[in-house]
Design a protein around this motif. Structure first.
Motif, PDB file in Angstrom:
ATOM      1  N   CYS A   1     -71.390 -13.703   1.803  1.00 24.74           N
ATOM      2  CA  CYS A   1     -72.313 -13.344   2.875  1.00 24.74           C
ATOM      3  C   CYS A   1     -72.140 -11.849   3.127  1.00 24.74           C
ATOM      4  O   CYS A   1     -71.477 -11.422   4.064  1.00 24.74           O
ATOM      5  CB  CYS A   1     -71.991 -14.177   4.117  1.00 24.74           C
ATOM      6  N   PRO A   2     -72.692 -11.036   2.218  1.00 24.79           N
ATOM      7  CA  PRO A   2     -72.390  -9.609   2.219  1.00 24.79           C
ATOM      8  C   PRO A   2     -73.205  -8.821   3.250  1.00 24.79           C
ATOM      9  O   PRO A   2     -74.393  -9.090   3.460  1.00 24.79           O
ATOM     10  CB  PRO A   2     -72.803  -9.186   0.796  1.00 24.79           C
ATOM     11  N   PHE A   3     -72.541  -7.882   3.865  1.00 29.33           N
ATOM     12  CA  PHE A   3     -73.213  -6.916   4.727  1.00 29.33           C
ATOM     13  C   PHE A   3     -72.656  -5.542   4.388  1.00 29.33           C
ATOM     14  O   PHE A   3     -71.438  -5.394   4.228  1.00 29.33           O
ATOM     15  CB  PHE A   3     -72.953  -7.229   6.208  1.00 29.33           C
ATOM     16  N   CYS A   4     -73.524  -4.553   4.276  1.00 29.36           N
ATOM     17  CA  CYS A   4     -73.061  -3.210   3.950  1.00 29.36           C
ATOM     18  C   CYS A   4     -72.241  -2.642   5.095  1.00 29.36           C
ATOM     19  O   CYS A   4     -72.488  -2.936   6.263  1.00 29.36           O
ATOM     20  CB  CYS A   4     -74.250  -2.300   3.649  1.00 29.36           C
ATOM     21  N   PHE A   5     -71.247  -1.822   4.710  1.00 26.74           N
ATOM     22  CA  PHE A   5     -70.406  -1.187   5.728  1.00 26.74           C
ATOM     23  C   PHE A   5     -71.264  -0.234   6.560  1.00 26.74           C
ATOM     24  O   PHE A   5     -71.227  -0.258   7.775  1.00 26.74           O
ATOM     25  CB  PHE A   5     -69.255  -0.443   5.047  1.00 26.74           C
ATOM     26  N   LYS A   6     -72.056   0.581   5.850  1.00 30.70           N
ATOM     27  CA  LYS A   6     -72.939   1.514   6.559  1.00 30.70           C
ATOM     28  C   LYS A   6     -74.255   0.835   6.893  1.00 30.70           C
ATOM     29  O   LYS A   6     -74.949   0.351   6.007  1.00 30.70           O
ATOM     30  CB  LYS A   6     -73.234   2.739   5.667  1.00 30.70           C
TER      31      LYS A   6
END
Ligand code: ZN
Length: 468
Positions: free
Chosen positions: A324-329
């Motif tokens: 369940c990926p979310f970008c850091f930025k």
């Protein structure tokens, strides 16, 4: 289907959940048609395509039964869609995934399911199925569960966490379990006491405790143990099989172990992040800890040994990713002022087999056969994909890996294919990677290059639950 009629994978060592043996693998029209000792090769005539697997293993493709592609959550959307997510999965040796379709409260299950079919169709590069997240349990949705089972959606996920969003109460859980029992469906449970956890979260924020590490400190393992125990009790009352998703806590594992010892149809998975990351990562400075926010949270490092033991003793049956990926930025950033606003989830669809081979098989924690079992065979059996998928056998789909157990590579996000701007394992070197990944007989990844096609992945109708 491609025009390729007949493929031979020659001279490899086939590894299944139970056997390890030298064999050629013959494939026709996407299905394994023969397994034969190399000395018998002449009897089979000429293949159209030959893949040399000498010195390598031939494994069933990985099956990841816990992914969240293109999922709206916490005011944003998980960064991989069905195209990027399935291509990344294929690179890492996963050839089938089961994603979570979501019913929005107040709408029909059908509406949520249709939305997920739309997200996947024409985009997925490998085969896929769906579980249905059920957020409203009422007469209408209970009836719909039967229709979905007929369409191959044979597992339903319920949440004890996230009050007001995904949460359902015990009465709803119990009714869904009774219905699932009648239908031969499986209930997947996010087992944490979300009502109590929301109190702890509000109290922490009121004290000014806003950093990522408080995500873990406000979700103690006892809340997971309680939820797990309650899920198991309700399932026993309903006589329904139950599967605890993303188990992270030894105290919760004890509950699963006790239930299984009593003969209950109880199952549990853990995820690589609970085996290879810990609270120390969540406590990293400069908001770096946000990269490690997932739910249940990362636990103290010493708890990892219990999960490894559970995998070895079969108290834990499956390792899936909860990708369940979310970008850091731009995404994890949303929670700079409050850990409660950090989108929950970590990338992992591509790295599961790498980590488990390197940190499990090569270190001697689990055997090669157990590796195959927890990454492919057991999830296939529990979720109604077996015997078409999850093993190397005549008649099974030719979802196969030619696996180089020694290949060294680094898990930097720049080398990988998930659409996310960091890796939780940045700089970590591992051994083991596929040289060829086949989806229904067709090579989709060759020496690290994607040679498949988005849209070639098919929706897989899964069978009802059966103890196998
Ligand atoms: Zn999840």
């Amino acid at each position: 289907m491609s025009a390729v009629a007949r493929t031979l994978i020659k001279d490899g060592t086939v590894v299944t959940a139970v056997d390890t043996y030298r064999s050629d693998v013959w494939i026709e029209n996407g299905v394994i048609t023969a397994l034969a000792h190399p000395s018998q090769r002449a009897a089979f005539g000429q293949p159209d395509v030959t893949i040399d697997a000498a010195g390598k293993y031939v494994l069933p493709g990985g099956i990841d039964v816990h992914t969240h592609l293109d999922m709206p959550f916490g005011g944003t959307t998980s960064s991989d869609d069905f195209e990027t997510g399935t291509i990344a999965a294929a690179h890492g040796g996963t050839t089938t995934l089961v994603d979570f379709a979501i019913q929005q409260k107040g709408t029909a299950l059908r509406t949520g399911l249709d939305a997920w079919h739309q997200k996947a169709e024409g985009k997925a590069a490998i085969d896929y199925g769906f579980h249905m997240i059920t957020t409203d349990v009422n007469d209408g949705t209970l009836a719909e569960m039967g229709q979905l089972v007929n369409e191959g959606i044979t597992s339903f996920k319920l949440f004890m966490a996230y009050p007001g969003v995904l949460y359902v109460d015990d009465g709803q859980i119990f009714r869904a379990m009774q219905r699932a029992r009648d239908l031969g469906a499986l209930i997947c449970m996010h087992a944490e006491n979300g009502i109590a956890l929301d109190v702890l979260i509000a109290q922490a924020l009121a004290r000014g405790e806003t950093a990522p590490k408080f995500h873990s400190l406000t979700r103690p393992q006892i809340a997971e143990a309680e939820g797990t125990h309650r899920a198991l009790c309700l399932a026993e009352m309903a006589d329904c099989p139950v599967y605890i998703v993303h188990l992270s806590a030894p105290r919760a594992l004890e509950k699963v172990l006790e239930a299984r010892d009593r003969g209950q149809a109880a199952f549990a998975e853990t995820c690589p992040q609970y085996l290879f990351c810990s609270f120390d990562d969540l406590a990293r400075d400069d908001f770096e800890g946000a990269k490690y926010v997932c739910t249940p949270p990362l636990r103290p490092k010493e708890m990892q040994a219990d999960l490894w033991r559970g995998l070895k003793t079969n108290d834990l049956q499956v390792v899936s990713t909860d990708h369940c990926p979310f970008c850091f930025k731009g995404q994890k950033d949303l929670g700079r002022e409050s850990f409660a606003k950090i989108p929950n989830g970590m990338p992992g669809i591509e790295t599961r087999l790498y980590l488990l081979w390197d940190g499990g098989v090569r270190t001697g924690r689990i055997s090669m056969n157990r590796f195959v079992e927890i990454t492919a065979t057991a999830p296939a059996k529990i979720f109604g994909l077996y015997p078409h998928k999850g093993t190397v056998a005549v008649g099974a789909d030719a979802d196969l890996l030619v696996w180089d157990g020694d290949k060294e590579h680094t898990l930097d996000h720049a080398n990988m294919h998930m659409r996310v701007d960091y890796s939780p394992y940045e700089g970590k070197t591992v051994h083991g990677a596929p040289t060829h990944v086949l989806s229904r007989g067709k090579v989709v990844v060759e020496d690290g290059r994607f040679v498949g096609r988005s849209g070639d992945g098919r929706f897989v109708k899964r069978s009802t639950f059966a103890l196998t």
